[in-house]
Scaffold this motif. Structure first.
Motif, PDB file in Angstrom:
ATOM      1  N   GLN A  58       0.783  -1.213   0.026  1.00 46.12           N
ATOM      2  CA  GLN A  58      -0.085   0.035  -0.107  1.00 46.12           C
ATOM      3  C   GLN A  58       0.818   1.082  -0.009  1.00 46.12           C
ATOM      4  OE1 GLN A  58      -2.711   1.303   3.570  1.00 46.12           O
ATOM      5  NE2 GLN A  58      -4.099   0.164   2.189  1.00 46.12           N
ATOM      6  N   PRO A  59       1.499   1.366  -0.989  1.00 47.49           N
ATOM      7  CA  PRO A  59       2.238   2.671  -1.267  1.00 47.49           C
ATOM      8  C   PRO A  59       1.531   4.126  -0.952  1.00 47.49           C
ATOM      9  CG  PRO A  59       2.751   1.241  -3.225  1.00 47.49           C
ATOM     10  CD  PRO A  59       1.432   0.699  -2.382  1.00 47.49           C
ATOM     11  N   ARG A  60       1.921   5.041  -0.065  1.00 47.20           N
ATOM     12  CA  ARG A  60       1.363   6.186  -0.127  1.00 47.20           C
ATOM     13  C   ARG A  60       1.973   7.449  -0.727  1.00 47.20           C
ATOM     14  NH1 ARG A  60      -0.118   4.241   6.236  1.00 47.20           N
ATOM     15  NH2 ARG A  60      -1.682   2.703   5.502  1.00 47.20           N
ATOM     16  N   ASP A  61       2.622   7.230  -1.549  1.00 49.45           N
ATOM     17  CA  ASP A  61       3.535   8.357  -2.080  1.00 49.45           C
ATOM     18  C   ASP A  61       2.924   8.818  -3.302  1.00 49.45           C
ATOM     19  OD1 ASP A  61       4.485   6.274  -3.411  1.00 49.45           O
ATOM     20  OD2 ASP A  61       6.486   7.041  -3.883  1.00 49.45           O
ATOM     21  N   GLY A  62       1.676   8.567  -3.737  1.00 44.07           N
ATOM     22  CA  GLY A  62       1.079   8.788  -5.181  1.00 44.07           C
ATOM     23  C   GLY A  62       1.390   7.806  -6.144  1.00 44.07           C
ATOM     24  N   ASP A  63       2.392   6.949  -5.777  1.00 46.05           N
ATOM     25  CA  ASP A  63       2.636   5.991  -6.926  1.00 46.05           C
ATOM     26  C   ASP A  63       1.977   4.496  -6.529  1.00 46.05           C
ATOM     27  OD1 ASP A  63       3.707   4.098  -8.780  1.00 46.05           O
ATOM     28  OD2 ASP A  63       5.765   5.006  -8.649  1.00 46.05           O
ATOM     29  N   PRO A  64       1.011   3.945  -7.063  1.00 46.46           N
ATOM     30  CA  PRO A  64       0.534   2.995  -6.741  1.00 46.46           C
ATOM     31  C   PRO A  64       1.141   1.560  -6.995  1.00 46.46           C
ATOM     32  CG  PRO A  64      -0.511   3.617  -8.624  1.00 46.46           C
ATOM     33  CD  PRO A  64       0.363   4.666  -8.077  1.00 46.46           C
ATOM     34  N   ARG A  65       2.384   1.670  -7.598  1.00 44.01           N
ATOM     35  CA  ARG A  65       3.023   0.364  -7.787  1.00 44.01           C
ATOM     36  C   ARG A  65       3.706   0.021  -6.547  1.00 44.01           C
ATOM     37  NH1 ARG A  65       7.368   2.003 -11.918  1.00 44.01           N
ATOM     38  NH2 ARG A  65       7.229   3.945 -10.433  1.00 44.01           N
ATOM     39  N   ALA A  66       4.104  -1.209  -6.260  1.00 44.20           N
ATOM     40  CA  ALA A  66       4.768  -1.768  -5.288  1.00 44.20           C
ATOM     41  C   ALA A  66       6.068  -1.351  -5.045  1.00 44.20           C
ATOM     42  CB  ALA A  66       4.460  -3.349  -4.973  1.00 44.20           C
ATOM     43  N   CYS A  67       6.745  -0.974  -3.896  1.00 47.46           N
ATOM     44  CA  CYS A  67       7.725  -0.415  -3.723  1.00 47.46           C
ATOM     45  C   CYS A  67       8.437  -1.231  -2.600  1.00 47.46           C
ATOM     46  CB  CYS A  67       7.905   0.772  -3.256  1.00 47.46           C
ATOM     47  SG  CYS A  67       9.220   1.728  -3.344  1.00 47.46           S
ATOM     48  N   TYR A  68       9.975  -1.594  -3.258  1.00 43.33           N
ATOM     49  CA  TYR A  68      10.672  -2.372  -2.337  1.00 43.33           C
ATOM     50  C   TYR A  68      12.086  -1.881  -2.238  1.00 43.33           C
ATOM     51  CZ  TYR A  68      11.479  -5.032  -6.169  1.00 43.33           C
ATOM     52  OH  TYR A  68      12.101  -5.915  -7.410  1.00 43.33           O
ATOM     53  N   ALA A  69      13.142  -2.176  -1.649  1.00 45.74           N
ATOM     54  CA  ALA A  69      14.374  -1.954  -1.565  1.00 45.74           C
ATOM     55  C   ALA A  69      15.310  -3.079  -1.728  1.00 45.74           C
ATOM     56  CB  ALA A  69      14.808  -0.956  -0.500  1.00 45.74           C
ATOM     57  N   ILE A  70      16.607  -2.814  -2.717  1.00 42.71           N
ATOM     58  CA  ILE A  70      17.388  -3.763  -2.621  1.00 42.71           C
ATOM     59  C   ILE A  70      18.805  -3.231  -2.328  1.00 42.71           C
ATOM     60  CG2 ILE A  70      18.866  -5.135  -4.459  1.00 42.71           C
ATOM     61  CD1 ILE A  70      16.241  -5.479  -6.020  1.00 42.71           C
ATOM     62  N   TYR A  71      19.455  -4.034  -1.203  1.00 43.77           N
ATOM     63  CA  TYR A  71      20.735  -3.552  -0.719  1.00 43.77           C
ATOM     64  C   TYR A  71      21.945  -4.507  -1.450  1.00 43.77           C
ATOM     65  CZ  TYR A  71      24.789  -2.911   2.331  1.00 43.77           C
ATOM     66  OH  TYR A  71      25.832  -2.929   2.739  1.00 43.77           O
ATOM     67  N   ASP A  72      22.876  -3.709  -2.069  1.00 43.44           N
ATOM     68  CA  ASP A  72      23.858  -4.395  -2.703  1.00 43.44           C
ATOM     69  C   ASP A  72      25.209  -4.179  -1.930  1.00 43.44           C
ATOM     70  OD1 ASP A  72      26.073  -5.122  -4.212  1.00 43.44           O
ATOM     71  OD2 ASP A  72      25.169  -4.741  -6.138  1.00 43.44           O
TER      72      ASP A  72
END
Length: 181
Positions: free
Chosen positions: A128-142
């Protein structure tokens, strides 16, 4: 998770969140409850010097948010790791504290971790993103490149909304998915 377990008082939740938690309590399995009960509020990766916490490192059990640099500043003193990964607000962001203790919001989606700096990374939300972008968001740490990248993926929002409607969840929660709010 704590609300689903009954460990957090939901009386201060907004009415929609209360309904969602009560629904979750009805449908969650005993096995899933047991798994949730075993989770720690904070997880440290000492090798990589990373901290993971749902809300804030300062008072993780209070479920506060970090939206501003002032709120971030209050939390940097609560951890010694290079980076603290958070969620809770569902708003992806990078905040850097440099070697002179100055704070700055850093633009994304890619962040290079610098020597002598400390970071608060909000990974956004898959559900449930809440920044106005409905796409799913996640982070990748390299760890090899010392970078963190926020990633976005499209998912079938309409199908998710249909399932939510069939489950009897509030229209407000259903509609906000398409708006990323």
């Amino acid at each position: 998770d704590w609300a689903a377990l009954g460990w957090t008082d939901i009386n201060y939740f907004n009415p929609y969140a209360q309904i969602a938690i009560l629904w979750t309590r009805e449908v969650i399995t005993d096995s899933n409850l047991k798994n949730l009960a075993q989770l720690n509020l904070m997880i440290k990766d000492r090798d990589e010097r990373l901290l993971f916490v749902h809300s804030t490192p300062r008072q993780p059990e209070e479920w506060n948010y970090i939206f501003t640099l002032e709120e971030a500043e209050e939390n940097f003193s609560s951890f010694t790791e290079k980076a603290c990964f958070i969620g809770h607000s569902h708003y992806p962001s990078f905040i850097e504290k440099n070697e002179k203790s100055r704070l700055a919001a850093k633009p994304g989606p890619l962040l290079r971790l610098e020597q002598g700096c400390q970071y608060i990374i909000n990974v956004g939300s898959v559900g449930q993103p809440r920044d106005g972008d409905p796409r799913a968001c996640y982070a990748i740490y390299d760890s090899s490149s010392g970078t963190i990248k926020l990633k976005r993926i499209v998912y079938d929002i309409a199908k998710t909304q249909e399932k939510m409607q069939a489950a009897g969840l509030p229209l407000y929660l259903i509609e906000r998915l398409a708006l990323g709010r």
